[in-house]
Design a protein around this motif. Structure first.
Motif, PDB file in Angstrom:
ATOM      1  N   GLY A   1       1.127  -1.286  -0.405  1.00  0.00           N
ATOM      2  CA  GLY A   1      -0.057  -0.159  -0.573  1.00  0.00           C
ATOM      3  C   GLY A   1       0.867   1.200   0.308  1.00  0.00           C
ATOM      4  N   GLY A   2       2.347   1.004  -0.060  1.00  0.00           N
ATOM      5  CA  GLY A   2       2.934   2.182  -0.115  1.00  0.00           C
ATOM      6  C   GLY A   2       3.673   3.022   1.630  1.00  0.00           C
ATOM      7  N   GLU A   3       2.895   1.870   2.396  1.00  0.00           N
ATOM      8  CA  GLU A   3       3.368   2.928   3.123  1.00  0.00           C
ATOM      9  C   GLU A   3       4.258   2.123   4.562  1.00  0.00           C
ATOM     10  OE1 GLU A   3      -0.210   3.869   5.892  1.00  0.00           O
ATOM     11  OE2 GLU A   3      -1.161   5.195   4.355  1.00  0.00           O
ATOM     12  N   MET A   4       5.551   2.564   4.611  1.00  0.00           N
ATOM     13  CA  MET A   4       6.360   1.353   5.700  1.00  0.00           C
ATOM     14  C   MET A   4       6.148   1.108   7.031  1.00  0.00           C
ATOM     15  SD  MET A   4      10.309   2.143   5.597  1.00  0.00           S
ATOM     16  CE  MET A   4      10.214   1.692   3.556  1.00  0.00           C
ATOM     17  N   VAL A   5       4.808   0.462   8.011  1.00  0.00           N
ATOM     18  CA  VAL A   5       4.518   0.629   8.853  1.00  0.00           C
ATOM     19  C   VAL A   5       5.851  -0.374   9.541  1.00  0.00           C
ATOM     20  CG1 VAL A   5       2.917  -0.800  10.477  1.00  0.00           C
ATOM     21  CG2 VAL A   5       1.886  -0.292   8.236  1.00  0.00           C
ATOM     22  N   SER A   6       6.355   0.937  11.266  1.00  0.00           N
ATOM     23  CA  SER A   6       7.662   0.076  11.533  1.00  0.00           C
ATOM     24  C   SER A   6       8.532   1.060  12.065  1.00  0.00           C
ATOM     25  CB  SER A   6       9.374   0.038  10.013  1.00  0.00           C
ATOM     26  OG  SER A   6      10.247  -0.239  11.006  1.00  0.00           O
TER      27      SER A   6
ATOM     28  N   ALA B   1      10.403   4.146  10.903  1.00  0.00           N
ATOM     29  CA  ALA B   1       9.786   5.074   9.941  1.00  0.00           C
ATOM     30  C   ALA B   1       8.650   6.169  10.590  1.00  0.00           C
ATOM     31  CB  ALA B   1       8.681   4.014   8.939  1.00  0.00           C
ATOM     32  N   GLU B   2       8.560   5.949  12.285  1.00  0.00           N
ATOM     33  CA  GLU B   2       7.921   6.736  13.026  1.00  0.00           C
ATOM     34  C   GLU B   2       8.221   8.373  12.993  1.00  0.00           C
ATOM     35  OE1 GLU B   2       6.724   7.820  17.752  1.00  0.00           O
ATOM     36  OE2 GLU B   2       7.600   5.925  17.106  1.00  0.00           O
ATOM     37  N   GLN B   3       7.997   9.378  12.251  1.00  0.00           N
ATOM     38  CA  GLN B   3       7.893  10.905  12.025  1.00  0.00           C
ATOM     39  C   GLN B   3       7.864  11.373  13.546  1.00  0.00           C
ATOM     40  OE1 GLN B   3       9.387  11.626   9.667  1.00  0.00           O
ATOM     41  NE2 GLN B   3       9.351  10.094   8.107  1.00  0.00           N
ATOM     42  N   ARG B   4       8.952  11.887  13.645  1.00  0.00           N
ATOM     43  CA  ARG B   4       8.366  12.784  15.120  1.00  0.00           C
ATOM     44  C   ARG B   4       8.736  14.154  15.461  1.00  0.00           C
ATOM     45  NH1 ARG B   4      10.779   7.634  17.223  1.00  0.00           N
ATOM     46  NH2 ARG B   4      12.703   8.645  17.527  1.00  0.00           N
ATOM     47  N   GLU B   5       8.571  14.609  16.112  1.00  0.00           N
ATOM     48  CA  GLU B   5       9.098  16.202  16.119  1.00  0.00           C
ATOM     49  C   GLU B   5      10.386  16.050  16.393  1.00  0.00           C
ATOM     50  OE1 GLU B   5       8.620  20.701  18.799  1.00  0.00           O
ATOM     51  OE2 GLU B   5       7.229  18.530  18.990  1.00  0.00           O
ATOM     52  N   VAL B   6      11.196  17.320  16.188  1.00  0.00           N
ATOM     53  CA  VAL B   6      12.599  16.256  15.952  1.00  0.00           C
ATOM     54  C   VAL B   6      13.258  17.320  16.408  1.00  0.00           C
ATOM     55  CG1 VAL B   6      14.793  17.198  14.678  1.00  0.00           C
ATOM     56  CG2 VAL B   6      12.773  16.016  13.077  1.00  0.00           C
ATOM     57  N   ARG B   7      13.353  16.757  17.771  1.00  0.00           N
ATOM     58  CA  ARG B   7      14.016  18.119  19.392  1.00  0.00           C
ATOM     59  C   ARG B   7      15.430  17.010  19.651  1.00  0.00           C
ATOM     60  NH1 ARG B   7       9.248  16.575  23.241  1.00  0.00           N
ATOM     61  NH2 ARG B   7       7.836  18.824  22.808  1.00  0.00           N
ATOM     62  N   ARG B   8      15.778  15.865  19.560  1.00  0.00           N
ATOM     63  CA  ARG B   8      17.306  14.450  19.561  1.00  0.00           C
ATOM     64  C   ARG B   8      17.566  14.848  18.516  1.00  0.00           C
ATOM     65  NH1 ARG B   8      13.925  14.183  23.710  1.00  0.00           N
ATOM     66  NH2 ARG B   8      13.004  12.745  22.748  1.00  0.00           N
TER      67      ARG B   8
ATOM     68  N   GLN C   1      19.738  11.250   5.619  1.00  0.00           N
ATOM     69  CA  GLN C   1      19.001  10.535   6.885  1.00  0.00           C
ATOM     70  C   GLN C   1      18.791   8.739   6.672  1.00  0.00           C
ATOM     71  OE1 GLN C   1      15.393  13.161   7.505  1.00  0.00           O
ATOM     72  NE2 GLN C   1      14.687  11.214   7.504  1.00  0.00           N
ATOM     73  N   LEU C   2      19.642   8.593   7.962  1.00  0.00           N
ATOM     74  CA  LEU C   2      19.203   7.165   7.904  1.00  0.00           C
ATOM     75  C   LEU C   2      17.363   6.679   8.715  1.00  0.00           C
ATOM     76  CD1 LEU C   2      21.157   4.774   8.307  1.00  0.00           C
ATOM     77  CD2 LEU C   2      21.619   4.942   9.902  1.00  0.00           C
ATOM     78  N   LEU C   3      17.378   7.935   9.937  1.00  0.00           N
ATOM     79  CA  LEU C   3      16.568   7.272  10.707  1.00  0.00           C
ATOM     80  C   LEU C   3      15.327   8.647  10.340  1.00  0.00           C
ATOM     81  CD1 LEU C   3      17.433   4.945  13.179  1.00  0.00           C
ATOM     82  CD2 LEU C   3      16.149   4.306  11.060  1.00  0.00           C
ATOM     83  N   PRO C   4      14.051   8.985  10.647  1.00  0.00           N
ATOM     84  CA  PRO C   4      13.274   7.557  10.376  1.00  0.00           C
ATOM     85  C   PRO C   4      13.113   7.276   8.636  1.00  0.00           C
ATOM     86  CG  PRO C   4      12.619  10.065  10.651  1.00  0.00           C
ATOM     87  CD  PRO C   4      13.135  10.285  10.657  1.00  0.00           C
ATOM     88  N   LEU C   5      13.106   5.975   8.230  1.00  0.00           N
ATOM     89  CA  LEU C   5      12.993   5.951   6.757  1.00  0.00           C
ATOM     90  C   LEU C   5      12.400   6.978   6.233  1.00  0.00           C
ATOM     91  CD1 LEU C   5      12.537   2.303   7.482  1.00  0.00           C
ATOM     92  CD2 LEU C   5      14.329   3.220   6.572  1.00  0.00           C
TER      93      LEU C   5
ATOM     94  N   GLN D   1       9.333  -6.187   7.685  1.00  0.00           N
ATOM     95  CA  GLN D   1       9.687  -6.196   9.284  1.00  0.00           C
ATOM     96  C   GLN D   1      11.008  -7.426   9.552  1.00  0.00           C
ATOM     97  OE1 GLN D   1       8.510  -3.393  11.599  1.00  0.00           O
ATOM     98  NE2 GLN D   1       7.619  -3.367   9.638  1.00  0.00           N
ATOM     99  N   THR D   2      11.598  -7.877   8.194  1.00  0.00           N
ATOM    100  CA  THR D   2      13.310  -8.121   8.571  1.00  0.00           C
ATOM    101  C   THR D   2      14.318  -8.003   8.001  1.00  0.00           C
ATOM    102  OG1 THR D   2      11.808 -10.615   9.374  1.00  0.00           O
ATOM    103  CG2 THR D   2      14.550 -10.675   8.031  1.00  0.00           C
ATOM    104  N   LEU D   3      13.524  -7.252   6.735  1.00  0.00           N
ATOM    105  CA  LEU D   3      14.792  -6.767   5.487  1.00  0.00           C
ATOM    106  C   LEU D   3      15.065  -5.220   6.012  1.00  0.00           C
ATOM    107  CD1 LEU D   3      12.856  -7.708   2.224  1.00  0.00           C
ATOM    108  CD2 LEU D   3      15.535  -7.916   2.900  1.00  0.00           C
ATOM    109  N   ILE D   4      13.889  -4.137   6.719  1.00  0.00           N
ATOM    110  CA  ILE D   4      14.088  -3.075   7.250  1.00  0.00           C
ATOM    111  C   ILE D   4      15.383  -2.845   8.659  1.00  0.00           C
ATOM    112  CG2 ILE D   4      13.354  -0.684   8.505  1.00  0.00           C
ATOM    113  CD1 ILE D   4      10.588  -1.408   6.784  1.00  0.00           C
ATOM    114  N   PRO D   5      16.159  -3.617   9.239  1.00  0.00           N
ATOM    115  CA  PRO D   5      16.736  -3.277  10.013  1.00  0.00           C
ATOM    116  C   PRO D   5      18.576  -4.377   9.027  1.00  0.00           C
ATOM    117  CG  PRO D   5      15.864  -4.794  11.163  1.00  0.00           C
ATOM    118  CD  PRO D   5      14.760  -4.678   9.666  1.00  0.00           C
ATOM    119  N   GLN D   6      18.096  -4.684   8.303  1.00  0.00           N
ATOM    120  CA  GLN D   6      18.956  -4.900   7.077  1.00  0.00           C
ATOM    121  C   GLN D   6      19.028  -4.163   6.341  1.00  0.00           C
ATOM    122  OE1 GLN D   6      21.041  -8.132   7.977  1.00  0.00           O
ATOM    123  NE2 GLN D   6      22.375  -7.539   5.933  1.00  0.00           N
ATOM    124  N   SER D   7      18.901  -3.322   5.875  1.00  0.00           N
ATOM    125  CA  SER D   7      19.034  -2.702   4.527  1.00  0.00           C
ATOM    126  C   SER D   7      19.592  -1.345   5.746  1.00  0.00           C
ATOM    127  CB  SER D   7      17.450  -1.821   3.680  1.00  0.00           C
ATOM    128  OG  SER D   7      18.027  -1.039   3.665  1.00  0.00           O
ATOM    129  N   LEU D   8      19.286  -1.485   7.013  1.00  0.00           N
ATOM    130  CA  LEU D   8      19.651  -0.073   7.494  1.00  0.00           C
ATOM    131  C   LEU D   8      20.826   0.193   8.273  1.00  0.00           C
ATOM    132  CD1 LEU D   8      16.895   1.169  10.007  1.00  0.00           C
ATOM    133  CD2 LEU D   8      17.717   2.562   8.717  1.00  0.00           C
TER     134      LEU D   8
END
Length: 294
Positions: A61-66, A69-76, A190-194, A221-228
């Motif tokens: 569906g084009g969305e990366m549920v991981s 991939a969580e988008q957060r306000e960039v504080r740190r 940018q490495l993270l978030p995806l 979910q298996t490929l994402i950590p390996q890809s990073l």
């Protein structure tokens, strides 16, 4: 004017330096061939892995549920700065320092002012430079001594754990990308978030049929950590090849400069020697004339 002994000593010193720079150039050339082979083999693998991930993402569906991939306000922010363990490579390391400083000044000024920027220094030069200026994460000052995927994997997992645990809201890599012996380009990625793959939409509309086992979601979910981990390893390999290319170029220029300096010193030596001989002749002639007059 310098004495003959001083000029001779300078000539010997420059000749010794020229021999060292020639040897360092040859060593860098030998290491460059191996490093270049490594990165040329890694690039297709990394691209193919990202392509597979894009395919699967498109089919889900084009969305990366991981959690990555969580988008957060960039504080740190965590900045992964990749340099070398040694110097004598021209502007190779200083370009990374400038790149990180420009990144903090232009994109993360608020986070830097609040003390919320951490650096993961890969390479001893980065550790020495940033260790005195910013908080650092981990100890990876000698990764290139025994460069391997397992060594880099530890660093990648620490960065991934920090993002997953909420210690960092964004992880960025700054490294030198290898183009050729004379060209290295500072890259900021940018490495993270995806970041969702651009190919996902195209793949989603294609008529490709896959059989998934156990399921699309589990495979993603298996490929994402390996890809990073592969992304960081590729950046380190790029930097390794760039380092040897930069050092080879720097030592080649240093050797040429030593040759030019030797020419100038030998010319100065001959002129000084001729002046000394002329002075001795004049003294002898003057003495002889004095004796004759007496």
């Amino acid at each position: 004017m310098a004495s003959l002994k001083e000029v001779r000593n300078r000539i010997v010193s420059v000749q010794s330096t020229q021999q060292i720079t020639k040897a360092m150039k040859m060593v860098a050339a030998a290491k460059l061939r191996r490093a270049q082979d490594n990165i040329l083999r890694m690039r297709p693998y990394a691209q193919r892995l990202n392509g597979i991930l894009a395919n699967l993402t498109g089919l889900t569906g084009g969305e990366m549920v991981s959690e990555y991939a969580e988008q957060r306000e960039v504080r740190r922010v965590l900045v992964i700065a990749v340099t070398s363990d040694r110097g004598l490579a021209g502007a190779f390391n200083s370009n990374i320092f400038k790149g990180v400083n420009a990144l903090l000044r232009e994109q993360y000024a608020a986070q830097a002012a609040a003390g919320n920027v951490t650096v993961m220094a890969i390479g001893r030069k980065a550790q020495d430079y940033f260790g005195r200026r910013l908080p650092t994460l981990g100890s990876y000052g000698h990764v290139f001594t025994q460069l391997s995927f397992d060594t880099v994997r530890v660093a990648a997992e620490q960065a991934m754990d920090g993002f997953r645990n909420g210690d960092f809201d964004q992880v960025v890599m700054v490294y030198n990308e290898f183009r050729n012996v004379a060209t290295q380009i500072v890259r900021t990625e940018q490495l993270l978030p995806l970041v969702p793959a651009e190919a996902a939409e195209e793949v989603a509309t294609s008529n490709v049929d896959y059989i998934f086992e156990p399921s699309k979601e589990e495979i993603v979910q298996t490929l994402i950590p390996q890809s990073l981990k592969i992304q960081l390893y590729k950046a380190v390999l790029e930097s390794n090849a760039s380092e040897h290319g930069a050092r080879m170029t720097a030592m080649d220029k240093a050797t040429d400069n030593a040759g030019e300096l030797l020419k100038s010193l030998k010319l100065t030596y001959n002129r000084t020697r001729q002046a000394a001989i002329t002075t001795e002749i004049l003294e002898i002639v003057g003495g002889a004339e004095a004796l004759a007059a007496g």
